[in-house]
Design an enzyme around this catalytic site. Structure first.
Site, PDB file in Angstrom:
ATOM      1  N   TRP A 154       0.421  -1.175  -0.327  1.00 26.67           N
ATOM      2  CA  TRP A 154      -0.051  -0.023   0.190  1.00 26.67           C
ATOM      3  C   TRP A 154       1.108   1.556  -0.121  1.00 26.67           C
ATOM      4  CZ3 TRP A 154       1.859   2.705   4.090  1.00 26.67           C
ATOM      5  CH2 TRP A 154       2.361   1.708   4.836  1.00 26.67           C
ATOM      6  N   ASN A 155       2.287   1.425  -0.110  1.00 32.32           N
ATOM      7  CA  ASN A 155       3.301   2.485   0.531  1.00 32.32           C
ATOM      8  C   ASN A 155       3.147   2.705  -0.787  1.00 32.32           C
ATOM      9  OD1 ASN A 155       4.855   0.719  -0.013  1.00 32.32           O
ATOM     10  ND2 ASN A 155       6.110   0.620   0.853  1.00 32.32           N
ATOM     11  N   LYS A 178      -2.437  -9.115  -7.273  1.00 35.77           N
ATOM     12  CA  LYS A 178      -3.179  -9.034  -6.065  1.00 35.77           C
ATOM     13  C   LYS A 178      -2.678  -7.671  -5.625  1.00 35.77           C
ATOM     14  CE  LYS A 178      -2.270  -9.594  -1.626  1.00 35.77           C
ATOM     15  NZ  LYS A 178      -2.758  -7.985  -0.950  1.00 35.77           N
ATOM     16  N   PRO A 179      -3.140  -6.807  -5.380  1.00 32.97           N
ATOM     17  CA  PRO A 179      -3.240  -5.040  -4.841  1.00 32.97           C
ATOM     18  C   PRO A 179      -3.427  -5.540  -3.338  1.00 32.97           C
ATOM     19  CG  PRO A 179      -4.902  -4.761  -5.727  1.00 32.97           C
ATOM     20  CD  PRO A 179      -4.997  -6.164  -6.055  1.00 32.97           C
ATOM     21  N   ALA A 180      -2.657  -4.392  -2.811  1.00 30.05           N
ATOM     22  CA  ALA A 180      -2.670  -3.975  -0.940  1.00 30.05           C
ATOM     23  C   ALA A 180      -4.550  -3.781  -0.866  1.00 30.05           C
ATOM     24  CB  ALA A 180      -1.877  -2.463  -0.443  1.00 30.05           C
ATOM     25  N   GLY A 232       6.834  -6.922   0.476  1.00 27.96           N
ATOM     26  CA  GLY A 232       5.837  -6.659   1.692  1.00 27.96           C
ATOM     27  C   GLY A 232       7.565  -6.344   2.574  1.00 27.96           C
ATOM     28  N   SER A 233       6.941  -7.794   3.725  1.00 31.60           N
ATOM     29  CA  SER A 233       7.569  -7.685   4.847  1.00 31.60           C
ATOM     30  C   SER A 233       8.418  -9.152   4.757  1.00 31.60           C
ATOM     31  CB  SER A 233       6.537  -7.648   6.243  1.00 31.60           C
ATOM     32  OG  SER A 233       5.965  -8.761   6.357  1.00 31.60           O
ATOM     33  N   GLU A 254      10.883  -8.223  -2.664  1.00 32.94           N
ATOM     34  CA  GLU A 254      11.562  -6.781  -2.119  1.00 32.94           C
ATOM     35  C   GLU A 254      10.904  -6.734  -0.887  1.00 32.94           C
ATOM     36  OE1 GLU A 254      13.659  -5.429  -3.333  1.00 32.94           O
ATOM     37  OE2 GLU A 254      13.104  -5.880  -5.308  1.00 32.94           O
ATOM     38  N   LEU A 255      11.995  -6.623   0.422  1.00 32.65           N
ATOM     39  CA  LEU A 255      11.823  -6.972   1.795  1.00 32.65           C
ATOM     40  C   LEU A 255      11.154  -5.908   2.374  1.00 32.65           C
ATOM     41  CD1 LEU A 255      11.977 -10.758   2.046  1.00 32.65           C
ATOM     42  CD2 LEU A 255       9.721  -9.550   1.734  1.00 32.65           C
ATOM     43  N   CYS A 288      10.699   0.851   2.345  1.00 37.80           N
ATOM     44  CA  CYS A 288      11.434   0.261   2.615  1.00 37.80           C
ATOM     45  C   CYS A 288      12.377   0.823   2.896  1.00 37.80           C
ATOM     46  CB  CYS A 288      11.125  -1.198   1.549  1.00 37.80           C
ATOM     47  SG  CYS A 288       9.526  -1.524   2.062  1.00 37.80           S
ATOM     48  N   GLU A 385      12.057  -1.817  11.274  1.00 39.68           N
ATOM     49  CA  GLU A 385      11.526  -1.322  10.564  1.00 39.68           C
ATOM     50  C   GLU A 385      10.611  -0.340  11.840  1.00 39.68           C
ATOM     51  OE1 GLU A 385      10.558  -3.168   7.121  1.00 39.68           O
ATOM     52  OE2 GLU A 385      11.322  -1.219   6.105  1.00 39.68           O
TER      53      GLU A 385
HETATM   54  C1  SIN Z   1       9.320   0.597  -1.254  1.00 39.40           C
HETATM   55  O1  SIN Z   1       9.496   1.510  -0.361  1.00 39.40           O
HETATM   56  O2  SIN Z   1       9.494  -0.597  -1.449  1.00 39.40           O
HETATM   57  C2  SIN Z   1       9.443   1.160  -2.415  1.00 39.40           C
HETATM   58  C3  SIN Z   1      10.377   2.485  -1.889  1.00 39.40           C
HETATM   59  C4  SIN Z   1      11.281   3.177  -3.542  1.00 39.40           C
HETATM   60  O3  SIN Z   1      10.409   2.827  -4.573  1.00 39.40           O
HETATM   61  O4  SIN Z   1      11.839   4.358  -3.132  1.00 39.40           O
END
Ligand code: SIN
Length: 487
Positions: A154-155, A178-180, A232-233, A254-255, A288, A385
């Protein structure tokens, strides 16, 4: 002014917006007001299966359409996203809470992946290799991995979709997405624009759900899905890895991150102080790559802290629709509780609150922009985090100590450091165990560079040339008996 966009009634499967099994609906909340914005179809396992069937059916024609045809569709998608910029930005502000200025920046960032991969589509080069035996030819072909399941957060409701989907489509894969559950509206709009761009039905299927595990299990349990791509996490990433093992599905993950932000005594403080507004406050710290641990040379610690406090105190918090606002809400109550727990833990272990530290009363999941000093490695802000607008400052005494502290984590996504010494720039960049290093730069993310982490921050890379590689298989053809010389 254009009419506001109406979210489609259904989820996108095989080119149609369809209802979910049993007519289930998912409510989408505005985190700045706690009001319900819209309801969308809420997928269950049978919907996930229908979406997968559509992607499987669409795959052969999309694969065989050729790189130039795929490139043209992606280019039109990019053009439509640019034309829909106002709408996409507003949708993101409403369902995610990010300030409108940031939402526009994300609309551009998301479109930049589509543009980049529309061009990369044409560059899925293979190669030929000289053979030992002169009767043979060695050919290396790059072919799409197959149907891809993409699970996005979602971010960044748009950019995390385009970073995965544009590269997969460019490579010749078809996608179930599948979106958030917090941000399905942007995802559905992107799906609609891709159809308008001429993508054949089933090439992208968008399946919002409140039951992520059951939908993902359908895809993980089906060998027709050849690749899982997830942001995600780390905890969920590990679970996906375990489940993907049964069908040896390829994975890109991408965690989580725990980014250090190191300021050496020779740094240009104007550059470092200004960089922290992006590295920390983009999306209210919910990224992230957010600077989680600010490590400052002891001799400049107080000067740096005072400058940060002054800068952060001037930041306006509130609804992202207000053009003056720079810091929006946390995505939900759970997110806010976690941030406040990190602050409380740090204070109980001796950190000093230099600014903020509390939630903001009223509707919406807001937390005051916060600066903590005197932070130590035992505190949660230094180990986990935080995902919120908290700057946690700790001092260091030497370059070696700064690098050792920065690397003392199971994460390895992004790190930032600030110095004007060229020797130190090389040494530190080479010793940081991170996939992304911002050297005098608080905003390294960009479409043409590889994004991804070391250690428990993930597997594989997105963006750049590597982003296409992630969706390509390598096939070696050994061609024998060619005959030497002309007859
Ligand atoms: C993320 O927070 O997963 C991506 C951030 C970014 O693309 O800069």
């Amino acid at each position: 002014m254009a009419e506001p966009w109406q979210a489609p009634e259904g989820m996108l499967i095989a080119g149609d917006f369809q209802s979910a099994e049993g007519g289930r609906r998912l409510a989408v909340e505005n985190p700045a007001t706690e009001e319900i914005l819209a309801e969308v179809a809420d997928a269950g396992p049978s919907d996930a299966r229908r979406a997968l069937d559509a992607a499987v059916d669409a795959f052969p024609a999309w694969r065989d359409a050729g790189a130039y045809a795929r490139s043209a569709v992606l280019r039109r998608w990019f053009d439509l996203m640019r034309a829909d910029r106002d709408n996409l930005a507003r949708l993101m502000t409403l369902e995610n809470g990010k300030p409108l200025k940031e939402a526009y920046a994300e609309a551009d960032y998301a479109a930049s992946f589509v543009e980049w991969f529309s061009e990369e589509a044409k560059r899925a080069y293979g190669r030929t290799i000289p053979a030992t035996n002169p009767e043979k030819r060695i050919l290396v072909l790059r072919q799409p991995v197959g149907v891809v399941a993409a699970i996005t957060p979602w971010n960044f409701p748009a950019a995390m979709i385009t970073r995965k989907v544009a590269s997969a489509l460019a490579a010749g894969c078809t996608v179930v997405l599948k979106p958030a559950p917090e941000t399905p509206l942007t995802a559905l709009r992107l799906g609609e624009l891709l159809l308008q761009a001429g993508a054949p039905p089933g090439v992208l299927n968008v399946v919002p759900t409140s039951d992520a595990r059951r939908v993902a299990d359908v895809w993980l349990g089906d060998s027709r899905v050849r690749k899982i791509t997830f942001t995600g996490s780390t905890a969920v990433g590990k679970e996906l890895m375990r489940k993907a093992a049964d069908n040896v599905q390829r994975l890109s993950l991408e965690l989580g991150g725990q980014a250090p932000f190191i300021v050496f005594s020779d740094a240009d403080l104007d550059v470092a102080v200004s960089a922290i507004s992006t590295a920390k406050f983009r999306n209210a710290g919910q990224t992230c790559v957010a600077a989680n641990r600010v490590l400052v040379a002891r001799e400049i610690e107080e000067e740096f802290t005072l400058r940060i406090v002054a800068q952060v105190a001037a930041m306006r918090v509130g609804s992202g629709l207000d053009p003056e606002v720079e810091v929006g809400p946390m995505i939900n109550g759970k997110g806010r509780t976690k941030v406040l727990a990190h602050v409380e833990d740090a204070v109980s272990l001796g950190a000093e609150v230099r600014l903020g530290g509390r939630s903001v009363p009223g509707p919406g999941y807001f937390v005051e922009p916060t600066v903590l000093s005197g932070v130590t490695p035992k505190m949660l802000v230094m180990r986990e985090e935080t995902f919120g607008p908290v700057i946690a400052i700790a001092a260091f005494s030497s370059e070696a100590e700064a690098v050792a502290t920065a690397n003392d984590t199971e994460y390895g996504l992004a790190a930032y450091f600030f110095t004007r010494d060229a020797g130190r720039a090389w040494r530190v960049a080479e010793h940081l165990e991170y996939g992304i290093v911002g050297l005098n730069d608080g905003a390294p993310s960009t479409a043409q560079a590889p994004f991804g982490g070391y250690k428990e921050s993930g597997v594989g890379r997105e963006g750049g040339q590597e982003g296409m590689d992630a969706f390509l298989e390598t096939k070696y053809v050994s061609w024998g008996a060619v005959g030497t010389g002309l007859r």
